[in-house]
Design an enzyme around this catalytic site. Structure first.
Site, PDB file in Angstrom:
ATOM      1  N   GLU A 101       9.862  -3.929  -5.240  1.00 40.17           N
ATOM      2  CA  GLU A 101       8.783  -4.547  -4.459  1.00 40.17           C
ATOM      3  C   GLU A 101       7.820  -3.533  -3.854  1.00 40.17           C
ATOM      4  O   GLU A 101       6.647  -3.823  -3.637  1.00 40.17           O
ATOM      5  CB  GLU A 101       9.352  -5.441  -3.353  1.00 40.17           C
ATOM      6  CG  GLU A 101      10.027  -6.710  -3.849  1.00 40.17           C
ATOM      7  CD  GLU A 101      11.496  -6.527  -4.180  1.00 40.17           C
ATOM      8  OE1 GLU A 101      11.957  -5.360  -4.234  1.00 40.17           O
ATOM      9  OE2 GLU A 101      12.193  -7.537  -4.392  1.00 40.17           O
ATOM     10  N   PHE A 142      21.450 -16.067   5.062  1.00 38.54           N
ATOM     11  CA  PHE A 142      21.447 -15.169   3.916  1.00 38.54           C
ATOM     12  C   PHE A 142      20.015 -14.710   3.618  1.00 38.54           C
ATOM     13  O   PHE A 142      19.109 -15.515   3.530  1.00 38.54           O
ATOM     14  CB  PHE A 142      22.038 -15.883   2.698  1.00 38.54           C
ATOM     15  CG  PHE A 142      21.989 -15.054   1.453  1.00 38.54           C
ATOM     16  CD1 PHE A 142      22.687 -13.850   1.366  1.00 38.54           C
ATOM     17  CD2 PHE A 142      21.219 -15.457   0.371  1.00 38.54           C
ATOM     18  CE1 PHE A 142      22.629 -13.081   0.215  1.00 38.54           C
ATOM     19  CE2 PHE A 142      21.158 -14.686  -0.787  1.00 38.54           C
ATOM     20  CZ  PHE A 142      21.858 -13.493  -0.853  1.00 38.54           C
ATOM     21  N   GLN A 143      19.833 -13.393   3.491  1.00 38.59           N
ATOM     22  CA  GLN A 143      18.528 -12.777   3.200  1.00 38.59           C
ATOM     23  C   GLN A 143      17.460 -13.125   4.235  1.00 38.59           C
ATOM     24  O   GLN A 143      16.288 -13.268   3.917  1.00 38.59           O
ATOM     25  CB  GLN A 143      18.063 -13.135   1.784  1.00 38.59           C
ATOM     26  CG  GLN A 143      19.049 -12.584   0.740  1.00 38.59           C
ATOM     27  CD  GLN A 143      18.475 -12.519  -0.651  1.00 38.59           C
ATOM     28  OE1 GLN A 143      17.696 -13.378  -1.058  1.00 38.59           O
ATOM     29  NE2 GLN A 143      18.852 -11.482  -1.394  1.00 38.59           N
ATOM     30  N   MET A 196       5.145  21.090  -1.317  1.00 41.99           N
ATOM     31  CA  MET A 196       4.451  21.102  -0.028  1.00 41.99           C
ATOM     32  C   MET A 196       5.416  21.467   1.102  1.00 41.99           C
ATOM     33  O   MET A 196       5.060  22.181   2.041  1.00 41.99           O
ATOM     34  CB  MET A 196       3.809  19.731   0.223  1.00 41.99           C
ATOM     35  CG  MET A 196       2.910  19.664   1.427  1.00 41.99           C
ATOM     36  SD  MET A 196       1.619  20.907   1.360  1.00 41.99           S
ATOM     37  CE  MET A 196       0.241  19.971   0.713  1.00 41.99           C
ATOM     38  N   LYS A 238      11.104 -21.290   2.809  1.00 40.27           N
ATOM     39  CA  LYS A 238      11.308 -21.939   1.512  1.00 40.27           C
ATOM     40  C   LYS A 238      11.071 -23.453   1.560  1.00 40.27           C
ATOM     41  O   LYS A 238      10.432 -24.022   0.678  1.00 40.27           O
ATOM     42  CB  LYS A 238      12.742 -21.670   1.028  1.00 40.27           C
ATOM     43  CG  LYS A 238      13.016 -22.232  -0.343  1.00 40.27           C
ATOM     44  CD  LYS A 238      14.375 -21.797  -0.866  1.00 40.27           C
ATOM     45  CE  LYS A 238      14.557 -22.289  -2.297  1.00 40.27           C
ATOM     46  NZ  LYS A 238      15.851 -21.851  -2.855  1.00 40.27           N
TER      47      LYS A 238
HETATM   48  C1  LIG Z   1      -0.409  16.263   2.266  1.00 41.20           C
HETATM   49  C2  LIG Z   1      -1.664  15.746   2.912  1.00 41.20           C
HETATM   50  C3  LIG Z   1      -2.675  16.629   3.263  1.00 41.20           C
HETATM   51  C4  LIG Z   1      -3.870  16.167   3.796  1.00 41.20           C
HETATM   52  N1  LIG Z   1      -4.879  17.060   4.021  1.00 41.20           N
HETATM   53  C5  LIG Z   1      -6.110  16.585   4.316  1.00 41.20           C
HETATM   54  C6  LIG Z   1      -7.249  17.450   4.362  1.00 41.20           C
HETATM   55  O1  LIG Z   1      -7.158  18.656   4.147  1.00 41.20           O
HETATM   56  N2  LIG Z   1      -8.450  16.911   4.628  1.00 41.20           N
HETATM   57  C7  LIG Z   1      -8.615  15.569   4.846  1.00 41.20           C
HETATM   58  O2  LIG Z   1      -9.740  15.133   5.028  1.00 41.20           O
HETATM   59  N3  LIG Z   1      -7.565  14.754   4.867  1.00 41.20           N
HETATM   60  C8  LIG Z   1      -6.322  15.218   4.576  1.00 41.20           C
HETATM   61  N4  LIG Z   1      -5.264  14.339   4.518  1.00 41.20           N
HETATM   62  C9  LIG Z   1      -5.511  12.911   4.794  1.00 41.20           C
HETATM   63  C10 LIG Z   1      -5.460  12.573   6.273  1.00 41.20           C
HETATM   64  O3  LIG Z   1      -4.124  12.448   6.664  1.00 41.20           O
HETATM   65  C11 LIG Z   1      -6.227  11.252   6.568  1.00 41.20           C
HETATM   66  O4  LIG Z   1      -5.677  10.215   5.798  1.00 41.20           O
HETATM   67  C12 LIG Z   1      -7.689  11.314   6.218  1.00 41.20           C
HETATM   68  O5  LIG Z   1      -8.251  12.520   6.632  1.00 41.20           O
HETATM   69  C13 LIG Z   1      -8.436  10.172   6.881  1.00 41.20           C
HETATM   70  O6  LIG Z   1      -9.656  10.001   6.270  1.00 41.20           O
HETATM   71  P1  LIG Z   1     -10.907   9.346   6.980  1.00 41.20           P
HETATM   72  O7  LIG Z   1     -11.210  10.035   8.245  1.00 41.20           O
HETATM   73  O8  LIG Z   1     -11.945   9.275   5.952  1.00 41.20           O
HETATM   74  O9  LIG Z   1     -10.408   7.939   7.461  1.00 41.20           O
HETATM   75  P2  LIG Z   1      -9.852   6.628   6.753  1.00 41.20           P
HETATM   76  O10 LIG Z   1      -8.406   6.552   7.000  1.00 41.20           O
HETATM   77  O11 LIG Z   1     -10.325   6.471   5.371  1.00 41.20           O
HETATM   78  O12 LIG Z   1     -10.515   5.562   7.714  1.00 41.20           O
HETATM   79  C14 LIG Z   1     -11.727   4.975   7.442  1.00 41.20           C
HETATM   80  C15 LIG Z   1     -12.545   4.796   8.704  1.00 41.20           C
HETATM   81  O13 LIG Z   1     -13.717   4.099   8.318  1.00 41.20           O
HETATM   82  C16 LIG Z   1     -13.830   2.895   9.043  1.00 41.20           C
HETATM   83  N5  LIG Z   1     -14.378   1.891   8.158  1.00 41.20           N
HETATM   84  C17 LIG Z   1     -13.740   1.164   7.218  1.00 41.20           C
HETATM   85  N6  LIG Z   1     -14.604   0.343   6.595  1.00 41.20           N
HETATM   86  C18 LIG Z   1     -15.815   0.543   7.158  1.00 41.20           C
HETATM   87  C19 LIG Z   1     -17.106  -0.013   6.953  1.00 41.20           C
HETATM   88  N7  LIG Z   1     -17.342  -0.934   6.010  1.00 41.20           N
HETATM   89  N8  LIG Z   1     -18.121   0.427   7.739  1.00 41.20           N
HETATM   90  C20 LIG Z   1     -17.911   1.364   8.696  1.00 41.20           C
HETATM   91  N9  LIG Z   1     -16.703   1.933   8.926  1.00 41.20           N
HETATM   92  C21 LIG Z   1     -15.667   1.532   8.158  1.00 41.20           C
HETATM   93  C22 LIG Z   1     -12.449   2.570   9.550  1.00 41.20           C
HETATM   94  O14 LIG Z   1     -12.534   1.806  10.734  1.00 41.20           O
HETATM   95  C23 LIG Z   1     -11.860   3.967   9.770  1.00 41.20           C
HETATM   96  O15 LIG Z   1     -12.182   4.460  11.041  1.00 41.20           O
HETATM   97  C24 LIG Z   1      -4.044  14.790   4.041  1.00 41.20           C
HETATM   98  C25 LIG Z   1      -3.012  13.911   3.740  1.00 41.20           C
HETATM   99  C26 LIG Z   1      -1.841  14.361   3.158  1.00 41.20           C
HETATM  100  C27 LIG Z   1      -0.779  13.389   2.823  1.00 41.20           C
HETATM  101  C1  LIG Z   2       8.376   9.036   1.074  1.00 39.18           C
HETATM  102  C2  LIG Z   2       8.152  10.433   1.540  1.00 39.18           C
HETATM  103  N1  LIG Z   2       9.195  11.231   1.847  1.00 39.18           N
HETATM  104  C3  LIG Z   2       8.989  12.510   2.247  1.00 39.18           C
HETATM  105  C4  LIG Z   2       7.725  13.013   2.359  1.00 39.18           C
HETATM  106  C5  LIG Z   2       7.505  14.449   2.825  1.00 39.18           C
HETATM  107  N2  LIG Z   2       6.899  15.238   1.739  1.00 39.18           N
HETATM  108  C6  LIG Z   2       5.583  15.482   1.688  1.00 39.18           C
HETATM  109  S1  LIG Z   2       5.123  16.355   0.352  1.00 39.18           S
HETATM  110  C7  LIG Z   2       6.707  16.483  -0.176  1.00 39.18           C
HETATM  111  C8  LIG Z   2       7.051  17.187  -1.444  1.00 39.18           C
HETATM  112  C9  LIG Z   2       6.559  16.529  -2.662  1.00 39.18           C
HETATM  113  O1  LIG Z   2       7.109  17.140  -3.785  1.00 39.18           O
HETATM  114  P1  LIG Z   2       6.520  16.933  -5.221  1.00 39.18           P
HETATM  115  O2  LIG Z   2       6.309  15.494  -5.474  1.00 39.18           O
HETATM  116  O3  LIG Z   2       7.336  17.672  -6.206  1.00 39.18           O
HETATM  117  O4  LIG Z   2       5.069  17.569  -5.095  1.00 39.18           O
HETATM  118  P2  LIG Z   2       4.623  19.099  -4.929  1.00 39.18           P
HETATM  119  O5  LIG Z   2       4.359  19.309  -3.489  1.00 39.18           O
HETATM  120  O6  LIG Z   2       5.711  19.969  -5.459  1.00 39.18           O
HETATM  121  O7  LIG Z   2       3.371  19.190  -5.733  1.00 39.18           O
HETATM  122  C10 LIG Z   2       7.570  15.822   0.715  1.00 39.18           C
HETATM  123  C11 LIG Z   2       9.035  15.762   0.557  1.00 39.18           C
HETATM  124  C12 LIG Z   2       6.666  12.135   2.051  1.00 39.18           C
HETATM  125  N3  LIG Z   2       5.383  12.524   2.166  1.00 39.18           N
HETATM  126  N4  LIG Z   2       6.909  10.888   1.606  1.00 39.18           N
END
Ligand SMILES: Cc1cc2nc3c(=O)[nH]c(=O)nc-3n(C[C@H](O)[C@H](O)[C@H](O)COP(=O)(O)OP(=O)(O)OC[C@H]3O[C@@H](n4cnc5c(N)ncnc54)[C@H](O)[C@@H]3O)c2cc1C
Ligand SMILES: Cc1ncc(C[n+]2csc(CCOP(=O)(O)OP(=O)(O)O)c2C)c(N)n1
Ligand SMILES: [Mg+2]
Lengths: 175, 589
Positions: free
Chosen positions: B59, B121-122, B488, B171
């Site tokens: 799911e 159940f469930q 990472m 249900k």
């Molecule tokens: C491993 C990892 C590394 C990351 N590193 C980075 C990084 O280096 N740089 C980076 O930028 N992010 C990074 N992120 C992502 C970060 O965590 C955030 O998800 C991201 O930066 C949020 O993007 P955003 O500010 O565009 O907001 P979003 O989460 O996209 O939010 C959208 C915003 O726009 C508004 N909005 C929505 N629709 C409308 C509309 N029609 N009109 C006006 N406003 C609207 C919402 O209210 C909200 O405030 C990383 C994530 C991961 C998992």
């Molecule tokens: C469901 C979930 N569990 C744990 C994490 C923490 N986490 C972030 S990146 C990462 C490693 C991902 O490994 P892989 O998919 O091999 O990607 P790589 O960084 O090696 O490119 C982990 C464990 C997460 N983001 N999501």
């Protein structure tokens, strides 16, 4: 354009927030859940249906910096069931809370308790052999003051409703 | 109370009402998995042919696929799950969509009304479980409420700041009968999302923008969700100002345009982060000043600048950073209004100031912060794979990603010129989204090139969907950047935990080629840089095949630039000024 201080440096203020929401199952838990999920303070929360049975009116007493309060109001407004939100502190308002206090009232204390209750305009609503139950309404700080005026050892039990608030004069929160 | 379990003329069952509602909403796909509580619904589903049901293998994947369908098309995604375990399996998908503001309607079955609260159940309190990660949720208690509730669910999901809505249906309600009447429109006194921005504020913003000496345009996921790329490009071109996109905003502004500075934030470019820090006027458009974007807020606020912020959600404004000119409204209408004002405006941007600002930016660009050492002929660099992927697909594929280093390389090295092409989990950062995301995209656009960039850790979190891909003939290309590490995590351990690689390796990997083949797919191992391009060409030439490409990549490669936790965004570690890679080398032995 001016430099801004990080939020956590700013002073926390007590605020009373009034809101109207749909009188639906689960609406209360959405508000309560919001406060715990976002780690907002919650001092008291009261809720009851209004004269229009489809709506509930809630009063929340909270505290936080201006920025945190602004977020609280915005987040409350964002809840789908919330119809209107008002920060009572934005204008003049009246705050009332009801407290019931059971105190020891045997011997010499019987007169003493009656006297203190009168000073605070309390009402004795239940009389038993060794105790009185006093009813008091007022602002939260008045109720606090009453409790402080009592010797801790005479207090048997307290129950407070939490504050209800309403704007003064023309300030009306209505749909 | 009523006699709704006796069918009368003109009445249909609750399950049939649900089908009619979905038809009314023009739903094309329902991603789901059956079970006891939804058997009536599945029976009604069997008898209709307006939408296609995609049977996933878990799911969580159903919700992710529906989420990707929405990200790629802009329509509301729909998932259907049973009560209890089906519902809880869906929660990660719902939370993922919530964090990135993706409109979904998730229908979950519930135990019969009379059994609710009996530890049946469930039984699980789905409304309670999902409350903190939905835009709204409903528990339907009367068959006559089904149509209006579903109408509200779609309306709430798609309007204002979009988000997932859960509709929990016991249900017994799906077996009862009622007349079907789907409201054409809906009004809710408690929910009236703002659309148009305040004109006075918009005028003020334009004035401030025109007076800027060092302007910066910072756009995010909201620009993509609000389909306002054209308006942004027009605004940026008219003004000649630099633009950066968040991870969620990639493609909102064409990456190959000269005014584009690349992504900003934790793994953003040197030029984007420095311009962000150094600008005197910043306009944020549908972006929420995330902690991965602005780094340490105290550092960010240590220099004065005027901030204009456009967002539909007032709570996004002045949440982490105090804003000077808030504009609450839909990006598209606000930007269009700005463009109109600018068209009539006689004042122009300060050309001399702009010239020296661009000179400064070009200086930062000179650092070439988004580059890597590609000299090895024996080890495949992950960045190289993405560069070639971009070339082979002409920068026009739908690229989904999982979470980790590979995600950042995909974001940095694939040049997205169009919105809704980059599909990833930014806010929740959910490993395992990549493959179901690719399914959602491929179903939405059967003829498009769909690439799933993933890691060997992430892909195994929803690997069971290889089966779904076979069943529905989805010709997805999996680009596995296999570094044998939870890369990472390993990178953080290298930098901040003195190379103590606690549980961040990936051992006992399957033979991915054989695994893919066992599902009837094509598998490839690619081990040398010289083979990368050819393999990609071969894979994408197989237009009707699912191809699983296992690239053995450099185990020790790190993502640069990097803003360490707690640092300001201009305090980056660059690939060129660190010997971190050497340290990792030694560990390998
Ligand atoms: C491993 C990892 C590394 C990351 N590193 C980075 C990084 O280096 N740089 C980076 O930028 N992010 C990074 N992120 C992502 C970060 O965590 C955030 O998800 C991201 O930066 C949020 O993007 P955003 O500010 O565009 O907001 P979003 O989460 O996209 O939010 C959208 C915003 O726009 C508004 N909005 C929505 N629709 C409308 C509309 N029609 N009109 C006006 N406003 C609207 C919402 O209210 C909200 O405030 C990383 C994530 C991961 C998992
Ligand atoms: C469901 C979930 N569990 C744990 C994490 C923490 N986490 C972030 S990146 C990462 C490693 C991902 O490994 P892989 O998919 O091999 O990607 P790589 O960084 O090696 O490119 C982990 C464990 C997460 N983001 N999501
Ligand atoms: Mg890995």
């Amino acid at each position: 354009m001016q430099m801004t201080l990080p939020m956590r440096w700013k002073a926390k203020m007590k605020h009373i927030i009034s809101l109207l929401m749909e009188n639906e199952a689960g609406a209360l838990s959405r508000v309560a859940g919001l406060f715990s999920a976002r780690a907002y303070n919650i001092e008291s929360l009261t809720v009851a249906p209004t004269e229009d049975a489809t709506l509930s009116r809630m009063t929340i007493v909270t505290s936080g910096s201006d920025e945190v309060i602004e977020q609280i109001i915005k987040q409350l407004n964002k809840l789908i069931d919330v119809v209107k939100v008002l920060d009572l502190n934005d204008g003049r308002y009246i705050e009332r809370e009801l407290m019931l206090v059971k105190v020891k009232a045997a011997g010499a204390l019987r007169e003493e308790m009656k006297r203190i209750s009168d000073i605070f305009r309390g009402r004795i609503i239940d009389v038993a052999d060794g105790s009185y139950t006093i009813e008091l309404t007022g602002s939260g700080s008045k109720l606090d003051a009453f409790l402080e005026a009592l010797d801790k050892t005479v207090i048997l039990e307290t129950v407070r409703t939490g504050a209800s608030g309403i704007g003064r004069g023309d300030r009306i929160l209505k749909v | 109370m009523d006699d709704s379990n006796q069918q009368k003329v003109g009445q249909i069952s609750g399950a049939e009402i649900i089908m009619r509602c979905l038809q009314e909403e023009n739903v094309k796909f329902v991603f789901g998995y059956p079970g006891g509580a939804v058997l009536h619904i599945y029976d009604a589903l069997f008898k209709q042919n307006h939408f296609k049901h995609i049977l996933v293998r878990h799911e969580q994947a159903a919700v992710h696929a529906a989420d990707a369908f929405s990200r790629a098309t802009g329509e509301v995604g729909v998932a259907l799950v049973t009560s209890g375990p089906g519902a809880t399996n869906a929660v990660t998908g719902i939370a993922t969509a919530y964090m990135d503001s993706i409109p979904l309607v998730v229908i979950s079955g519930q135990v019969p009304t009379s059994a609710i609260g009996m530890d049946a159940f469930q039984e699980v309190d789905m409304v309670g479980v999902t409350r903190p990660c939905v835009k709204h949720n409903f528990l339907i208690k009367d068959v006559r409420d089904i149509a209006i509730t579903i109408k509200k669910a779609f309306y709430i999901a798609a309007s204002g700041r979009p988000g997932p809505v859960v509709v929990d249906i016991p249900k017994d309600i799906t077996a009862e009968f009622a007349e079907y009447d789907y409201p054409k429109t809906i009004e809710m006194r408690s929910y009236t999302p703002v659309t148009k921005g305040h004109s006075g504020q918009i005028k003020k913003a334009v004035k401030i923008l025109l007076e800027a000496k060092r302007p910066m345009i910072y756009t995010g996921g909201g620009l993509v969700l609000g389909d306002a790329s054209n308006e942004l490009v027009k605004l940026a071109r008219t003004l000649g100002y630099p633009v950066t996109n968040t991870l969620m905003g990639l493609g909102g502004y064409p990456a190959t345009d000269k005014q584009y500075l690349g992504m900003l934030g934790m793994h953003g470019t040197y030029e984007a982060n420095n311009a962000m820090q150094d600008c005197d006027v910043l306009i944020a458009v549908g972006a929420r000043f995330d902690d991965r974007v602005i780094g340490n807020p105290d550092h960010f606020l240590s220099v004065p600048r005027t901030i204009i912020h456009i967002d539909v959600d007032p709570s996004s404004i002045s949440k982490r950073v105090k804003v000077d000119v808030p504009i609450v409204g839909h990006v598209q209408s606000v930007l269009a209004e700005m463009n109109e004002i600018l068209a009539a405006e006689t004042n122009k941007p300060d050309a001399a100031a702009l010239k020296s600002w661009w000179a400064k930016i070009d200086g930062w660009r000179g650092k070439k912060s988004a580059s890597y050492d590609g000299s090895s002929t024996s080890i495949i660099k992950p960045q190289y794979v993405i560069e070639k992927l971009c070339e082979v697909t002409k920068g026009d594929a739908f690229v989904t990603s999982d979470v980790g280093q590979h995600q950042m390389w995909a974001a940095q090295y694939y040049k997205f010129d169009k919105p809704r092409r980059w599909i990833n989990s930014g806010g929740l950062g959910t490993m395992g989204v990549g493959l179901p995301y690719a399914m959602g995209c491929q179903l939405a656009y059967p003829d498009a090139q769909v690439a799933c960039v993933t890691g060997e850790g992430s892909i195994q979190m929803n690997i069971q969907e290889l089966s779904t891909c076979q069943q529905f003939h989805l010709p997805i290309k999996v680009i596995l950047l296999n570094n044998r590490y939870l890369g990472m995590v390993r990178q953080w351990q290298e930098f901040f935990y003195e190379n103590r690689y606690s549980e961040s390796y990936m051992d006992s990997l399957p033979d991915f080629v054989k695994l893919a083949e066992s599902y009837g797919h094509v598998g490839m191992n690619i081990e040398k840089p010289a083979d990368v391009e050819g393999a990609l060409q071969d894979a994408f030439a197989m237009k009707d095949k699912f191809v699983f490409m296992n690239f053995l990549t450099d185990k020790k490669e790190n993502v640069f630039p990097m803003v360490p936790n707690g640092k300001g965004i201009s305090e980056m570690i660059l690939g060129s000024d660190t010997n971190a890679n050497d340290a990792a080398d030694e560990m390998e032995g």
